[in-house]
Design a protein around this motif. Sequence first.
Motif, PDB file in Angstrom:
ATOM      1  N   ASP A 272       0.827  -1.212   0.000  1.00 12.20           N
ATOM      2  CA  ASP A 272       0.000   0.000   0.000  1.00 12.20           C
ATOM      3  C   ASP A 272       0.856   1.255   0.000  1.00 12.20           C
ATOM      4  N   GLN A 273       1.947   1.234   0.739  1.00 11.63           N
ATOM      5  CA  GLN A 273       2.843   2.392   0.781  1.00 11.63           C
ATOM      6  C   GLN A 273       3.520   2.598  -0.568  1.00 11.63           C
ATOM      7  N   LEU A 274       3.937   1.514  -1.207  1.00 11.00           N
ATOM      8  CA  LEU A 274       4.557   1.636  -2.529  1.00 11.00           C
ATOM      9  C   LEU A 274       3.555   2.142  -3.562  1.00 11.00           C
ATOM     10  N   ARG A 275       2.327   1.641  -3.489  1.00  4.85           N
ATOM     11  CA  ARG A 275       1.282   2.110  -4.402  1.00  4.85           C
ATOM     12  C   ARG A 275       1.036   3.604  -4.209  1.00  4.85           C
ATOM     13  N   TRP A 276       0.983   4.033  -2.944  1.00  3.07           N
ATOM     14  CA  TRP A 276       0.792   5.457  -2.676  1.00  3.07           C
ATOM     15  C   TRP A 276       1.990   6.261  -3.194  1.00  3.07           C
ATOM     16  N   LEU A 277       3.202   5.782  -2.932  1.00  7.43           N
ATOM     17  CA  LEU A 277       4.403   6.522  -3.323  1.00  7.43           C
ATOM     18  C   LEU A 277       4.457   6.743  -4.830  1.00  7.43           C
ATOM     19  N   PHE A 278       4.229   5.695  -5.604  1.00  9.36           N
ATOM     20  CA  PHE A 278       4.418   5.788  -7.055  1.00  9.36           C
ATOM     21  C   PHE A 278       3.159   6.143  -7.847  1.00  9.36           C
TER      22      PHE A 278
ATOM     23  N   GLY B 213      12.535   8.673  -7.717  1.00 11.39           N
ATOM     24  CA  GLY B 213      12.852   9.028  -9.101  1.00 11.39           C
ATOM     25  C   GLY B 213      14.054   8.260  -9.618  1.00 11.39           C
ATOM     26  N   LEU B 214      15.044   8.055  -8.771  1.00 10.88           N
ATOM     27  CA  LEU B 214      16.226   7.289  -9.154  1.00 10.88           C
ATOM     28  C   LEU B 214      15.852   5.836  -9.446  1.00 10.88           C
ATOM     29  N   LEU B 215      15.001   5.254  -8.624  1.00 12.99           N
ATOM     30  CA  LEU B 215      14.560   3.888  -8.858  1.00 12.99           C
ATOM     31  C   LEU B 215      13.831   3.767 -10.194  1.00 12.99           C
ATOM     32  N   LEU B 216      12.974   4.722 -10.499  1.00 14.77           N
ATOM     33  CA  LEU B 216      12.277   4.705 -11.789  1.00 14.77           C
ATOM     34  C   LEU B 216      13.267   4.787 -12.949  1.00 14.77           C
ATOM     35  N   ALA B 217      14.276   5.629 -12.814  1.00 10.94           N
ATOM     36  CA  ALA B 217      15.291   5.775 -13.864  1.00 10.94           C
ATOM     37  C   ALA B 217      16.085   4.480 -14.046  1.00 10.94           C
ATOM     38  N   VAL B 218      16.381   3.797 -12.961  1.00  9.02           N
ATOM     39  CA  VAL B 218      17.116   2.530 -13.046  1.00  9.02           C
ATOM     40  C   VAL B 218      16.289   1.485 -13.798  1.00  9.02           C
ATOM     41  N   PHE B 219      14.990   1.392 -13.495  1.00  4.95           N
ATOM     42  CA  PHE B 219      14.129   0.444 -14.212  1.00  4.95           C
ATOM     43  C   PHE B 219      14.084   0.759 -15.703  1.00  4.95           C
ATOM     44  N   GLN B 220      13.963   2.037 -16.042  1.00  2.00           N
ATOM     45  CA  GLN B 220      13.938   2.426 -17.449  1.00  2.00           C
ATOM     46  C   GLN B 220      15.262   2.088 -18.126  1.00  2.00           C
ATOM     47  N   ALA B 221      16.363   2.415 -17.471  1.00  2.00           N
ATOM     48  CA  ALA B 221      17.686   2.171 -18.054  1.00  2.00           C
ATOM     49  C   ALA B 221      17.927   0.669 -18.243  1.00  2.00           C
TER      50      ALA B 221
ATOM     51  N   PHE C 248       8.160   2.974 -19.287  1.00  2.00           N
ATOM     52  CA  PHE C 248       8.211   4.406 -19.589  1.00  2.00           C
ATOM     53  C   PHE C 248       6.894   5.093 -19.230  1.00  2.00           C
ATOM     54  N   PHE C 249       5.767   4.523 -19.688  1.00  4.55           N
ATOM     55  CA  PHE C 249       4.478   5.160 -19.420  1.00  4.55           C
ATOM     56  C   PHE C 249       4.114   5.116 -17.940  1.00  4.55           C
ATOM     57  N   LEU C 250       4.438   4.027 -17.261  1.00  2.00           N
ATOM     58  CA  LEU C 250       4.227   3.970 -15.812  1.00  2.00           C
ATOM     59  C   LEU C 250       5.107   5.002 -15.103  1.00  2.00           C
ATOM     60  N   SER C 251       6.317   5.202 -15.615  1.00  4.81           N
ATOM     61  CA  SER C 251       7.230   6.178 -15.016  1.00  4.81           C
ATOM     62  C   SER C 251       6.732   7.605 -15.192  1.00  4.81           C
ATOM     63  N   VAL C 252       6.128   7.894 -16.326  1.00  7.60           N
ATOM     64  CA  VAL C 252       5.570   9.234 -16.535  1.00  7.60           C
ATOM     65  C   VAL C 252       4.500   9.501 -15.478  1.00  7.60           C
ATOM     66  N   TRP C 253       3.591   8.551 -15.306  1.00  4.43           N
ATOM     67  CA  TRP C 253       2.537   8.683 -14.292  1.00  4.43           C
ATOM     68  C   TRP C 253       3.170   8.844 -12.911  1.00  4.43           C
ATOM     69  N   SER C 254       4.141   7.989 -12.605  1.00  3.49           N
ATOM     70  CA  SER C 254       4.775   8.014 -11.292  1.00  3.49           C
ATOM     71  C   SER C 254       5.529   9.316 -11.045  1.00  3.49           C
ATOM     72  N   ASN C 255       6.213   9.823 -12.056  1.00  6.15           N
ATOM     73  CA  ASN C 255       6.935  11.086 -11.889  1.00  6.15           C
ATOM     74  C   ASN C 255       5.983  12.242 -11.639  1.00  6.15           C
ATOM     75  N   VAL C 256       4.835  12.239 -12.289  1.00  9.47           N
ATOM     76  CA  VAL C 256       3.839  13.277 -12.030  1.00  9.47           C
ATOM     77  C   VAL C 256       3.309  13.137 -10.603  1.00  9.47           C
TER      78      VAL C 256
END
Length: 122
Positions: free
Chosen positions: A4-10, A26-34, A61-69
């Motif tokens: 639940d905490q991870l869902r809220w965070l991202f 944000g760094l974790l998202l970038a690592v997954f994309q890379a 990528f699309f999940l990361s866009v949502w998460s970054n917003v």
Amino acid sequence: MSGDQLRWLFFGFSGRLSRMAYFLAGLLLAVFQAFALYRFTLAPQESGASQIWAVLFWAIFFLSVWSNVALGVKRLHDFGKPGVFAVLLFIPVVSILAFLVFCFYPGDKGPNAYGQRTNAPR
């Protein structure tokens, strides 16, 4: 950290987020994309693996866009600002400046209109 905490965070848009949590998420998202992009470049062209990694990269990528917003909205909330300003993250030069501000500028001390404390939903 629970699911639940991870869902809220991202993926959640309520609450506040600290500088360190914003940066690390944000760094974790970038690592997954890379990683997905790296695996795609290693796969032979026109192979099944190449297609799988390409699809996986675009999904991440699309999940990361949502998460970054979502991360940006919660970081704005920590400043006491409305999340609608997160649209500025899509303007190239402004997004770099916003990232630096989000990482280095401290949020409101104590409770504000968006939550009692940082790193928690409202």
